[in-house]
Design an enzyme around this catalytic site. Structure first.
Site, PDB file in Angstrom:
ATOM      1  N   THR A   1      -8.013  10.041   4.817  1.00  0.00           N
ATOM      2  CA  THR A   1      -8.518   8.828   4.188  1.00  0.00           C
ATOM      3  C   THR A   1      -9.267   8.004   5.218  1.00  0.00           C
ATOM      4  O   THR A   1      -9.217   8.296   6.413  1.00  0.00           O
ATOM      5  CB  THR A   1      -7.387   7.980   3.578  1.00  0.00           C
ATOM      6  OG1 THR A   1      -7.965   7.063   2.645  1.00  0.00           O
ATOM      7  CG2 THR A   1      -6.614   7.194   4.641  1.00  0.00           C
TER       8      THR A   1
ATOM      9  N   ASN B   1      -3.947  -1.493   6.176  1.00  0.00           N
ATOM     10  CA  ASN B   1      -2.648  -1.186   5.604  1.00  0.00           C
ATOM     11  C   ASN B   1      -2.579   0.176   4.911  1.00  0.00           C
ATOM     12  O   ASN B   1      -1.552   0.836   4.948  1.00  0.00           O
ATOM     13  CB  ASN B   1      -2.237  -2.290   4.624  1.00  0.00           C
ATOM     14  CG  ASN B   1      -1.940  -3.604   5.349  1.00  0.00           C
ATOM     15  OD1 ASN B   1      -1.512  -3.596   6.506  1.00  0.00           O
ATOM     16  ND2 ASN B   1      -2.151  -4.729   4.674  1.00  0.00           N
TER      17      ASN B   1
ATOM     18  N   SER C   1      -9.191   0.540   7.294  1.00  0.00           N
ATOM     19  CA  SER C   1      -9.117  -0.255   8.526  1.00  0.00           C
ATOM     20  C   SER C   1      -7.745  -0.878   8.685  1.00  0.00           C
ATOM     21  O   SER C   1      -7.505  -1.607   9.629  1.00  0.00           O
ATOM     22  CB  SER C   1     -10.161  -1.364   8.474  1.00  0.00           C
ATOM     23  OG  SER C   1      -9.928  -2.166   7.335  1.00  0.00           O
TER      24      SER C   1
ATOM     25  N   LYS D   1       0.797  -1.229   0.000  1.00  0.00           N
ATOM     26  CA  LYS D   1       0.000   0.000   0.000  1.00  0.00           C
ATOM     27  C   LYS D   1       0.833   1.286   0.000  1.00  0.00           C
ATOM     28  O   LYS D   1       0.338   2.339  -0.403  1.00  0.00           O
ATOM     29  CB  LYS D   1      -0.940   0.001   1.214  1.00  0.00           C
ATOM     30  CG  LYS D   1      -2.008  -1.086   1.144  1.00  0.00           C
ATOM     31  CD  LYS D   1      -3.224  -0.611   0.372  1.00  0.00           C
ATOM     32  CE  LYS D   1      -4.339  -1.655   0.397  1.00  0.00           C
ATOM     33  NZ  LYS D   1      -5.544  -1.176  -0.298  1.00  0.00           N
TER      34      LYS D   1
ATOM     35  N   ASP E   1     -16.662 -10.822  -5.070  1.00  0.00           N
ATOM     36  CA  ASP E   1     -17.532  -9.907  -5.821  1.00  0.00           C
ATOM     37  C   ASP E   1     -16.995  -9.624  -7.224  1.00  0.00           C
ATOM     38  O   ASP E   1     -17.758  -9.458  -8.168  1.00  0.00           O
ATOM     39  CB  ASP E   1     -17.710  -8.590  -5.062  1.00  0.00           C
ATOM     40  CG  ASP E   1     -16.395  -7.871  -4.867  1.00  0.00           C
ATOM     41  OD1 ASP E   1     -15.609  -8.273  -3.981  1.00  0.00           O
ATOM     42  OD2 ASP E   1     -16.114  -6.920  -5.618  1.00  0.00           O
TER      43      ASP E   1
ATOM     44  N   GLY F   1     -10.263  -4.179  -3.250  1.00  0.00           N
ATOM     45  CA  GLY F   1     -10.791  -3.041  -4.005  1.00  0.00           C
ATOM     46  C   GLY F   1     -10.309  -3.024  -5.445  1.00  0.00           C
ATOM     47  O   GLY F   1     -10.820  -2.272  -6.272  1.00  0.00           O
TER      48      GLY F   1
END
Lengths: 394, 394
Positions: B108, B113, B111, B81, B250, B220
């Protein structure tokens, strides 16, 4: 084992010769550094940390330490033990009766890493291996030993029980004994990691500066004495580290009294260090004074060092592998030496990370959370999140 | 965030430009290989392993796979990240209003990294950082984020709750938003790991052969889409991997239906992959078809892969980091593709090991032993040691 009459002298050139014999069979394991751990070691411990220790109320030492971790957890079979095993077999190969020996095989007793190491070395050389393991050995180590093609024979846990089974096997098969640590060939083999560490640090420092000292774990003392031999005449000081739990610090106590302690019964989590120091290692550590001093650490200090290596270095190691790091981080006697002798220049300190053979279940058990603590750590805290975070950060 | 009107085009040269901007701030993380895992991946799964899976009764695939692990668990803050965070800030610095921005800071919600990554990047650049974290975040991640000097503000867990708090902060402070994944600058930054991996494998293969394919985890989708951009035009195929638990797959389901899924509610152990794929990543993954196919793995498969990395590679990784490895080891659809398309030549397969931020307590909980199993594993088995060993080896 090679005949004792033929073993090379216990000195640095013999370690160099051992390295030449085994290097094609072992990994040249990496040396890693870590800024976070350097910073931590180079910060005085807090008064609250020292409360309840022998140094409570004293001014905390303020040493400067730069760590160089020799990562034998990445070695074949996950531990330095392959070095000694390969060296012992290679030396056997130099003996005349080799064809006979290779037909009869080799035998040892070990609850762990030496078992796997000898099994691998024997398979590589095409020699049958008989490994006597206590029934209570870690199942993953038993499975791994069998996986390398060795025949595993079970015994009781005491050294008397183990040795009786070994004797039986020697009589039945004519197999040659390769002991886990108490033999010059094993010591010289394990010492090769010290040579590599010296070379790697010098190289990583751009050829400008080598190590000031090394701390190595001490169980049977084969590796510690080998590392001490690898440093003889180089000016690099060698220290040993042991768990103190239930008298596991036998080498330290032996040095203090001037007499080797021959039996130890401890269940320290550093399961590779439960054995008393052997007679041959003792000659190097005590008689020839090649190890300057021994230090011991508590079970909690071992766990704290283990957590740091796992969480900060992202590296899996077994508890035995962190007693050196725990000494440098938490033992005020050691830290005081570094502060007094090195001052602002500090020490380049080699840490022997001896192995990484630990199951995830064993790690889990070591860091088990109590139900109350688990709840806090899961963050089940209603809306008072800020407070939780502070609890953890503190 | 840099103005969208000014973002570089989503193509490989922009990833190369991103790398030039950030490389002084990040670690060039190692690429590791592992013979044991190659052997395991290149051996057909047993019929009993496949029982109860969608492939029960089918002939198991027999692919040849050589793994190349890109180890972002050794990256700064323990995860990839930082790449996106540094790139986003560097791009902001190119904007005219920089002085004003650096006074007002960045904000930002994350939760994990991304929170630590932005905190570090902001501190490095001398910019205040406001990080909105759900109250239930892992305490060690909260502590680490604060440790990098960021102001942590707590919120509820849903995206609506988080975004409301972010909006408040933006109004109060004028801080600029740096989203965790759904922005071209973030995608291009994360994609830089793909460039390094390509270069490293080619080098390690002596310049003779590069990668055939890469599997990357998808939460994401910022990193997966960035890696896909880094491979555009190279001939390297890119696949994505997700947990299947409670609908965490998803992106896979979205690709199958042709429509992006915008909400996901899952508590998969792969906690970095609980978010739905973002709109910008979707344009790369779906619209431009730069990701060939998505695969999903079960919680048990994730744990099995995690155990292998911990125990065999001696490396600490978080569960999210092994979904790619789990796919290559256990997903017969993927394994069938490799067998059919590569045959005996096999594939050089890049595995993105995305991060290593997991506490020892969390690992312990994942591999908790039941009392009965614990007894067996401790070796409390009377005299029937041989049997125990076989249970474990099997």
């Amino acid at each position: 084992m090679a005949d004792l009459a033929n073993t090379p002298p216990l000195e640095r050139p013999s370690v160099i010769a051992a390295h030449a014999l085994i290097k094609e069979h072992i990994h040249y394991t990496p040396v890693l550094t870590n800024t976070t751990l350097n910073d931590l070691a180079s910060t005085p411990q807090s008064a609250s940390t020292l409360a309840g220790t022998p140094w409570a109320g004293q001014k905390p030492a303020n040493p400067k330490i730069r760590f160089w971790f020799k990562c034998e957890n990445f070695q074949k079979v996950g531990a330095f033990k392959v070095r000694g095993a390969f060296h012992a077999l290679k030396r056997l190969m130099a003996e005349e009766a080799w064809e006979e020996i290779s037909a009869r095989g080799v035998v040892t007793h070990s609850s762990g890493n030496h078992a796997q190491a000898l099994a691998l070395a024997a398979r590589t050389m095409g020699v049958p291996a008989h490994i006597v393991m206590p029934t209570i050995s870690t199942p993953s180590k038993i499975a791994a030993t069998k996986g390398y093609g060795a025949t595993v024979i079970f015994s009781g846990s005491t050294s008397t029980e183990r040795e009786a089974v070994v004797k039986d096997i020697m009589q039945q098969t004519g197999a040659r004994l390769i002991p886990p640590y108490d033999h010059p060939d094993i010591m010289l083999g394990q010492g090769t990691l010290g040579l590599e560490l010296q070379e790697q640090v010098l190289q990583m420092n751009g050829g400008m500066k080598g190590l000031d000292a090394i701390i190595a774990p001490c169980g049977g003392g084969g590796m510690l004495s080998g590392v001490a031999l690898s440093c003889e005449g180089t000016g690099i000081q060698v220290f040993g580290a042991e768990p103190e739990f239930e008298g596991a610090d036998d080498c330290k106590r032996g040095l203090e009294s001037g007499k080797r302690i021959e039996t130890v019964k401890t269940l320290t989590i550093a399961d590779g260090l439960r054995t008393p120091v052997g007679a041959y290692p003792w000659t190097v550590i005590h008689d020839r004074k090649l190890v300057r001093q021994m230090f011991s650490v508590t079970e909690e200090q071992i766990k704290a060092a283990l957590r740091l290596v796992l969480e900060r270095m992202k590296m899996v190691v077994e508890p035995s592998a962190v007693v050196g790091l725990a000494t440098a981080l938490f033992n005020e006697d050691f830290r005081g030496i570094v502060e007094r002798e090195a001052g602002d220049k500090g020490w380049d300190l080699g840490i022997v990370v001896s192995g990484g053979n630990v199951s995830v279940e064993a790690l889990g058990k070591m860091f088990e959370v109590s139900p109350a603590k688990a709840e806090r750590q899961e963050g089940k805290v209603g809306k008072d999140g800020e407070k939780v975070a502070e609890n953890v950060a503190g």
